[in-house]
Design a protein around this motif. Structure first.
Motif, PDB file in Angstrom:
ATOM      1  N   ALA A  26     -32.627 -21.290  20.713  1.00 57.96           N
ATOM      2  CA  ALA A  26     -33.499 -20.707  21.734  1.00 57.96           C
ATOM      3  C   ALA A  26     -34.383 -19.605  21.142  1.00 57.96           C
ATOM      4  O   ALA A  26     -35.587 -19.554  21.386  1.00 57.96           O
ATOM      5  N   VAL A  27     -33.785 -18.727  20.346  1.00 57.91           N
ATOM      6  CA  VAL A  27     -34.547 -17.647  19.720  1.00 57.91           C
ATOM      7  C   VAL A  27     -35.530 -18.219  18.696  1.00 57.91           C
ATOM      8  O   VAL A  27     -36.634 -17.700  18.519  1.00 57.91           O
ATOM      9  N   GLY A  28     -35.136 -19.313  18.057  1.00 56.30           N
ATOM     10  CA  GLY A  28     -35.989 -19.955  17.061  1.00 56.30           C
ATOM     11  C   GLY A  28     -37.294 -20.474  17.634  1.00 56.30           C
ATOM     12  O   GLY A  28     -38.253 -20.713  16.887  1.00 56.30           O
ATOM     13  N   ILE A  43     -50.019 -25.697   7.743  1.00 63.23           N
ATOM     14  CA  ILE A  43     -49.868 -26.934   8.508  1.00 63.23           C
ATOM     15  C   ILE A  43     -48.575 -27.644   8.117  1.00 63.23           C
ATOM     16  O   ILE A  43     -47.829 -28.133   8.979  1.00 63.23           O
ATOM     17  N   ALA A  44     -48.267 -27.670   6.814  1.00 69.10           N
ATOM     18  CA  ALA A  44     -47.003 -28.268   6.356  1.00 69.10           C
ATOM     19  C   ALA A  44     -45.814 -27.501   6.924  1.00 69.10           C
ATOM     20  O   ALA A  44     -44.827 -28.105   7.376  1.00 69.10           O
ATOM     21  N   SER A  45     -45.885 -26.178   6.940  1.00 71.48           N
ATOM     22  CA  SER A  45     -44.795 -25.364   7.479  1.00 71.48           C
ATOM     23  C   SER A  45     -44.594 -25.611   8.970  1.00 71.48           C
ATOM     24  O   SER A  45     -43.463 -25.713   9.444  1.00 71.48           O
ATOM     25  N   ILE A  46     -45.699 -25.712   9.699  1.00 72.21           N
ATOM     26  CA  ILE A  46     -45.613 -25.968  11.137  1.00 72.21           C
ATOM     27  C   ILE A  46     -44.982 -27.335  11.387  1.00 72.21           C
ATOM     28  O   ILE A  46     -44.110 -27.489  12.257  1.00 72.21           O
ATOM     29  N   THR A  47     -45.395 -28.327  10.621  1.00 69.45           N
ATOM     30  CA  THR A  47     -44.838 -29.673  10.766  1.00 69.45           C
ATOM     31  C   THR A  47     -43.348 -29.684  10.462  1.00 69.45           C
ATOM     32  O   THR A  47     -42.554 -30.256  11.217  1.00 69.45           O
ATOM     33  N   LEU A  48     -42.958 -29.044   9.355  1.00 65.26           N
ATOM     34  CA  LEU A  48     -41.538 -29.005   8.986  1.00 65.26           C
ATOM     35  C   LEU A  48     -40.708 -28.233  10.009  1.00 65.26           C
ATOM     36  O   LEU A  48     -39.564 -28.596  10.296  1.00 65.26           O
ATOM     37  N   THR A  49     -41.285 -27.183  10.571  1.00 63.23           N
ATOM     38  CA  THR A  49     -40.589 -26.427  11.612  1.00 63.23           C
ATOM     39  C   THR A  49     -40.366 -27.296  12.849  1.00 63.23           C
ATOM     40  O   THR A  49     -39.290 -27.274  13.451  1.00 63.23           O
ATOM     41  N   ALA A  50     -41.367 -28.067  13.219  1.00 63.08           N
ATOM     42  CA  ALA A  50     -41.230 -28.957  14.376  1.00 63.08           C
ATOM     43  C   ALA A  50     -40.175 -30.034  14.115  1.00 63.08           C
ATOM     44  O   ALA A  50     -39.366 -30.349  15.006  1.00 63.08           O
ATOM     45  N   VAL A  51     -40.166 -30.585  12.903  1.00 64.92           N
ATOM     46  CA  VAL A  51     -39.154 -31.598  12.553  1.00 64.92           C
ATOM     47  C   VAL A  51     -37.759 -30.974  12.585  1.00 64.92           C
ATOM     48  O   VAL A  51     -36.812 -31.567  13.113  1.00 64.92           O
ATOM     49  N   ALA A  52     -37.616 -29.750  12.050  1.00 62.95           N
ATOM     50  CA  ALA A  52     -36.320 -29.070  12.061  1.00 62.95           C
ATOM     51  C   ALA A  52     -35.853 -28.819  13.492  1.00 62.95           C
ATOM     52  O   ALA A  52     -34.674 -29.029  13.814  1.00 62.95           O
ATOM     53  N   ALA A  53     -36.759 -28.394  14.359  1.00 66.37           N
ATOM     54  CA  ALA A  53     -36.403 -28.166  15.761  1.00 66.37           C
ATOM     55  C   ALA A  53     -35.968 -29.466  16.427  1.00 66.37           C
ATOM     56  O   ALA A  53     -34.991 -29.491  17.187  1.00 66.37           O
ATOM     57  N   GLY A  54     -36.669 -30.552  16.127  1.00 64.66           N
ATOM     58  CA  GLY A  54     -36.292 -31.851  16.681  1.00 64.66           C
ATOM     59  C   GLY A  54     -34.906 -32.284  16.225  1.00 64.66           C
ATOM     60  O   GLY A  54     -34.114 -32.802  17.020  1.00 64.66           O
ATOM     61  N   PHE A  65     -31.372 -30.087   8.395  1.00 65.82           N
ATOM     62  CA  PHE A  65     -31.970 -28.967   9.129  1.00 65.82           C
ATOM     63  C   PHE A  65     -32.111 -27.745   8.214  1.00 65.82           C
ATOM     64  O   PHE A  65     -33.173 -27.121   8.150  1.00 65.82           O
ATOM     65  N   ASN A  66     -31.051 -27.429   7.485  1.00 64.42           N
ATOM     66  CA  ASN A  66     -31.084 -26.264   6.590  1.00 64.42           C
ATOM     67  C   ASN A  66     -32.083 -26.443   5.450  1.00 64.42           C
ATOM     68  O   ASN A  66     -32.768 -25.485   5.063  1.00 64.42           O
ATOM     69  N   LEU A  67     -32.174 -27.635   4.894  1.00 65.74           N
ATOM     70  CA  LEU A  67     -33.155 -27.889   3.831  1.00 65.74           C
ATOM     71  C   LEU A  67     -34.584 -27.716   4.336  1.00 65.74           C
ATOM     72  O   LEU A  67     -35.449 -27.188   3.629  1.00 65.74           O
ATOM     73  N   LEU A  68     -34.831 -28.184   5.555  1.00 68.73           N
ATOM     74  CA  LEU A  68     -36.167 -28.021   6.129  1.00 68.73           C
ATOM     75  C   LEU A  68     -36.516 -26.546   6.294  1.00 68.73           C
ATOM     76  O   LEU A  68     -37.618 -26.107   5.954  1.00 68.73           O
ATOM     77  N   TRP A  69     -35.573 -25.762   6.807  1.00 73.97           N
ATOM     78  CA  TRP A  69     -35.825 -24.338   6.990  1.00 73.97           C
ATOM     79  C   TRP A  69     -35.999 -23.634   5.656  1.00 73.97           C
ATOM     80  O   TRP A  69     -36.816 -22.728   5.520  1.00 73.97           O
ATOM     81  N   ALA A  70     -35.232 -24.027   4.658  1.00 72.60           N
ATOM     82  CA  ALA A  70     -35.388 -23.430   3.332  1.00 72.60           C
ATOM     83  C   ALA A  70     -36.774 -23.746   2.766  1.00 72.60           C
ATOM     84  O   ALA A  70     -37.436 -22.879   2.175  1.00 72.60           O
ATOM     85  N   THR A  71     -37.237 -24.972   2.971  1.00 69.07           N
ATOM     86  CA  THR A  71     -38.563 -25.366   2.498  1.00 69.07           C
ATOM     87  C   THR A  71     -39.651 -24.559   3.203  1.00 69.07           C
ATOM     88  O   THR A  71     -40.600 -24.085   2.564  1.00 69.07           O
ATOM     89  N   VAL A  72     -39.501 -24.382   4.514  1.00 75.29           N
ATOM     90  CA  VAL A  72     -40.470 -23.580   5.272  1.00 75.29           C
ATOM     91  C   VAL A  72     -40.471 -22.139   4.751  1.00 75.29           C
ATOM     92  O   VAL A  72     -41.534 -21.542   4.571  1.00 75.29           O
ATOM     93  N   THR A  73     -39.304 -21.597   4.486  1.00 73.44           N
ATOM     94  CA  THR A  73     -39.214 -20.233   3.971  1.00 73.44           C
ATOM     95  C   THR A  73     -39.943 -20.104   2.640  1.00 73.44           C
ATOM     96  O   THR A  73     -40.712 -19.157   2.425  1.00 73.44           O
ATOM     97  N   VAL A  74     -39.735 -21.055   1.758  1.00 71.14           N
ATOM     98  CA  VAL A  74     -40.410 -21.032   0.452  1.00 71.14           C
ATOM     99  C   VAL A  74     -41.923 -21.139   0.636  1.00 71.14           C
ATOM    100  O   VAL A  74     -42.690 -20.409   0.009  1.00 71.14           O
ATOM    101  N   LEU A  75     -42.362 -22.031   1.515  1.00 68.99           N
ATOM    102  CA  LEU A  75     -43.803 -22.162   1.761  1.00 68.99           C
ATOM    103  C   LEU A  75     -44.394 -20.872   2.312  1.00 68.99           C
ATOM    104  O   LEU A  75     -45.518 -20.499   1.965  1.00 68.99           O
ATOM    105  N   MET A  76     -43.653 -20.192   3.162  1.00 69.34           N
ATOM    106  CA  MET A  76     -44.153 -18.947   3.743  1.00 69.34           C
ATOM    107  C   MET A  76     -44.231 -17.833   2.700  1.00 69.34           C
ATOM    108  O   MET A  76     -45.076 -16.945   2.801  1.00 69.34           O
ATOM    109  N   ILE A  77     -43.374 -17.872   1.699  1.00 66.26           N
ATOM    110  CA  ILE A  77     -43.385 -16.829   0.676  1.00 66.26           C
ATOM    111  C   ILE A  77     -44.422 -17.127  -0.402  1.00 66.26           C
ATOM    112  O   ILE A  77     -45.212 -16.262  -0.785  1.00 66.26           O
ATOM    113  N   ILE A  78     -44.441 -18.367  -0.889  1.00 65.41           N
ATOM    114  CA  ILE A  78     -45.332 -18.738  -1.995  1.00 65.41           C
ATOM    115  C   ILE A  78     -46.763 -18.934  -1.510  1.00 65.41           C
ATOM    116  O   ILE A  78     -47.707 -18.563  -2.193  1.00 65.41           O
TER     117      ILE A  78
END
Length: 111
Positions: A16-18, A41-52, A90-103
């Motif tokens: 819910a907080v996510g 755009i890749a981060s947004i897509t991966l976030t949506a897939v992780a939420a799904g 789910f965790n791999l997707l979030w880790a990928t999003v985190t890396v994209l947000m940092i790099i």
């Protein structure tokens, strides 16, 4: 059993907080002027897939596991294996999003 219920409650609250993450992400990206960037755009897509995955696979399997534990019936191994698999994805997707947000590959923000 109490620990399992607590962890399930944490996952539901986390889900819910996510929901706020994409909202803050869009606001930040808009302020930075990077809404059209590929990494965003890749981060947004991966976030949506992780939420799904969380909504469609992880939380329902946790519910099933809790029901089996509550009914004192044997827990099916295939159910726990699937739960572990979807949780790992789910965790791999979030880790990928985190890396994209940092790099931020290709970012021109200078940061």
């Amino acid at each position: 059993m109490t620990t399992v219920r607590l962890l399930h409650r944490i996952c539901r609250i986390y889900g819910a907080v996510g929901l706020a993450v994409p909202l803050f992400g869009f606001a930040t990206a808009s302020a930075m002027g990077v809404l059209g960037s590929g990494w965003l755009i890749a981060s947004i897509t991966l976030t949506a897939v992780a939420a799904g995955i969380l909504i469609a696979f992880v939380l329902p399997r946790q519910d099933e596991l809790l029901e089996q534990l509550g009914a004192q019936t044997p827990v099916e191994r295939s159910g726990t294996v699937q739960l572990a698999m979807f949780t790992g994805i789910f965790n791999l997707l979030w880790a990928t999003v985190t890396v994209l947000m940092i790099i931020r590959p290709g970012s021109t923000t200078g940061a």
